[in-house]
Design a protein around this motif. Structure first.
Motif, PDB file in Angstrom:
ATOM      1  N   ASN A 124      -5.783  -2.319  -1.832  1.00 13.40           N
ATOM      2  CA  ASN A 124      -6.471  -2.645  -0.581  1.00 13.40           C
ATOM      3  C   ASN A 124      -6.327  -4.118  -0.218  1.00 13.40           C
ATOM      4  O   ASN A 124      -6.790  -4.547   0.821  1.00 13.40           O
ATOM      5  CB  ASN A 124      -7.956  -2.294  -0.699  1.00 13.40           C
ATOM      6  N   ASP A 155       0.846  -1.191   0.000  1.00 10.23           N
ATOM      7  CA  ASP A 155       0.000   0.000   0.000  1.00 10.23           C
ATOM      8  C   ASP A 155       0.880   1.238   0.000  1.00 10.23           C
ATOM      9  O   ASP A 155       1.393   1.662   1.029  1.00 10.23           O
ATOM     10  CB  ASP A 155      -0.907  -0.006   1.233  1.00 10.23           C
ATOM     11  N   ASN A 156       1.111   1.802  -1.187  1.00 10.56           N
ATOM     12  CA  ASN A 156       1.910   3.018  -1.292  1.00 10.56           C
ATOM     13  C   ASN A 156       1.228   3.985  -2.240  1.00 10.56           C
ATOM     14  O   ASN A 156       0.210   3.671  -2.860  1.00 10.56           O
ATOM     15  CB  ASN A 156       3.342   2.704  -1.763  1.00 10.56           C
ATOM     16  N   ILE A 157       1.770   5.171  -2.379  1.00  9.85           N
ATOM     17  CA  ILE A 157       1.123   6.243  -3.124  1.00  9.85           C
ATOM     18  C   ILE A 157       0.946   5.898  -4.603  1.00  9.85           C
ATOM     19  O   ILE A 157      -0.001   6.339  -5.253  1.00  9.85           O
ATOM     20  CB  ILE A 157       1.924   7.557  -2.973  1.00  9.85           C
ATOM     21  N   PRO A 176      -1.821   2.034  -4.595  1.00 13.36           N
ATOM     22  CA  PRO A 176      -2.653   1.966  -3.384  1.00 13.36           C
ATOM     23  C   PRO A 176      -3.607   0.783  -3.409  1.00 13.36           C
ATOM     24  O   PRO A 176      -4.798   0.916  -3.671  1.00 13.36           O
ATOM     25  CB  PRO A 176      -3.407   3.301  -3.417  1.00 13.36           C
TER      26      PRO A 176
END
Length: 500
Positions: free
Chosen positions: A445, A438-440, A443
């Protein structure tokens, strides 16, 4: 003045070609993960609009034939159903606006990349080898980066050296031999080996065009295919990814058969075509029969089914086995199961069979065709199978033509390679460490990565557009009318260049 206008249009043509090839290369690279992929979909669609004048001007002297119209309808229908199936509508049912936007972005991505692939052929400055350079170069770039990183972290032949070794992460045990490094956005993460080596397999498949490049003595093609295709093969070998290498061997055997077909076709095209047509339609019959049996087995379920009782192949249909999971997936979209676990057929289940499951789960089916059946429904599945057969025939026809270049053949083999790979080694639950994904730029889930939402599917639609052949026929017009049309086309193109 006229020379100045031609130079201006030539620059417009060149810039458009450069941007298209750049988008293709960045998509192959998987630039900036999910966020970058969304941007590439939007940019690709906007860029495709600039190709409309080139396509429409080209069609003033030609028209889509019957087969071309049918194929465009099939591809358009498939793109819509891959984007707006029941499964993907349910995925975002909590927010109608988000559902429409998310799925619409997928649709314009498919449409944009198909138009880019089809439209770039109308740019005179673009040679087929330039498309090959962009496609293989983008894939080779990401494979090279991940190869170096994998060697630093794992070393050579780690799937053999650490075959029985495990490690713990967040209290969960993981096998070293079954994972690989993957560039997700701008960070590396651990994924299943089959997911990590998709690009490498495509590159290694394109290596099949090297003999033709050597025969034609084209140094640029020889160098590009040797470096890019060889890099993919090396990346598979240094692990070694045994299942991938075994499947690649099958692709190479089929590639060798393709060269035999080409050889005999150049000797006696008429006789070879008759034999190929017989084999082609027999193959369609066998595949159709197999699909029918799998559907019947899914309807019957495990208790009444028969596939798991067959000798030799029955073990692959046992509960928990790969084909056994396919039977469960088929059963889940045909029937509803109540609290007492009794299967019932209803109008709702009929709709899920046609347009995809309403259950937001995944069986992580290794055969992507049945993943599409589960997520997008039987109509999308049937359209996809029809498109596969049409392109198989088109590819064989192209193979038997003497003027076919190694560059174009490499793209056909790349398309064939990705189809073969996804048909046995597809992975939709690839990520190993969920806390790190989960990174910019990506993203996520969860661990769910659908094939229809990946950059691989965009590349497939680009190749479908670019490799479309014999879809148009010359219009029957008088010679005077042809000259008039050519003059009008030339004037329109000059006006476009001046306005730009």
């Amino acid at each position: 003045m006229e020379e100045k206008e031609n130079n201006s249009f030539s620059r417009y043509d060149t810039v458009l070609a450069f941007l298209c090839l750049e988008i293709l290369a960045l998509t192959c690279f998987g630039f900036a993960g999910l966020t970058g992929l969304t941007i590439l979909r939007a940019v690709g669609f906007c860029l495709s609009l600039f190709f409309v004048p080139f396509i429409s001007n080209g069609l003033k002297l030609e028209q889509f034939n019957k087969r071309g119209k049918i194929l465009l309808i099939l591809i358009g229908g498939l793109a819509i159903l891959l984007s707006f199936s029941y499964f993907w509508i349910k995925m975002y049912e909590g927010n109608a606006f988000s559902m429409i936007i998310q799925n619409l972005m997928i649709l314009i991505g498919f449409g944009g990349f198909f138009i880019l692939g089809y439209g770039i052929r109308y740019l005179k400055v673009v040679k087929v080898k330039y498309v090959m350079f962009a496609f293989l170069g983008g894939l080779a770039s990401v494979v090279f980066v991940t190869l170096i990183y994998s060697l630093v972290r794992y070393g050579f032949f780690y799937s053999l050296l650490y075959r029985n070794k495990v490690y713990y992460f967040d209290g969960v045990v993981f096998s070293i031999a079954n994972e690989g490094k993957y560039l997700d956005g701008f960070s590396f993460t651990e994924v299943s080996l089959s997911f990590a080596k998709t690009s490498s397999f495509i590159l290694a498949s394109s290596l099949l065009a090297l003999p033709l490049a050597i025969k034609n003595k084209d140094k640029q093609e020889i160098l590009a295919l040797s470096i890019c295709g060889g890099l993919g093969l090396i990346d598979l070998a240094v692990v070694p990814f045994r299942r991938g290498l075994i499947w690649l061997l099958l692709v190479y055997i089929l590639g060798a058969i393709c060269y035999l077909i080409r050889y005999f076709s150049l000797k006696n095209k008429e006789k070879t075509t008759k034999v190929i047509n017989i084999i082609y339609y027999v193959f369609i019959g066998l595949v159709s029969l197999m699909i029918f049996l799998l559907l019947i087995d899914g309807v019957l379920g495990f208790e009444k089914g028969f596939m798991h009782k067959l000798p030799l192949i029955g073990r692959y249909f046992k509960e928990g086995a790969m084909l056994g999971s396919i039977r469960e997936a088929i059963s889940s979209i045909i029937f509803e199961t109540d609290a007492a676990e009794i299967r019932r057929f209803s109008f709702h289940s009929f709709m899920t069979f046609l347009f995809g499951s309403s259950i937001l789960t995944t069986y992580d089916l290794k055969i992507f065709e049945f993943t599409i059946l589960f997520q997008n429904g039987f109509i999308a599945f049937a359209l996809m199978i029809a498109i596969v057969f049409i392109f198989l025939k088109m590819g064989l026809n192209k193979l038997m033509k003497k003027e076919t270049s190694a560059s174009e053949l490499s793209l056909w083999f790349a398309l064939f390679g990705v189809f073969m790979y996804l048909s046995i080694l597809n992975s939709e639950l690839p990520f190993r460490h969920l806390s790190e994904i989960d990174n910019i730029f990506s993203p996520r889930n969860g661990n769910f990565v659908s094939i229809t939402r990946s950059n691989t599917q965009l590349l497939i639609f680009f190749l479908l557009g670019f490799l479309c052949i014999d879809l148009t026929s010359p219009k029957v017009v008088k010679e005077s009318k042809k000259e008039e049309i050519k003059e009008n086309v030339s004037k329109e193109l000059k006006e476009v260049s001046i306005n730009e």
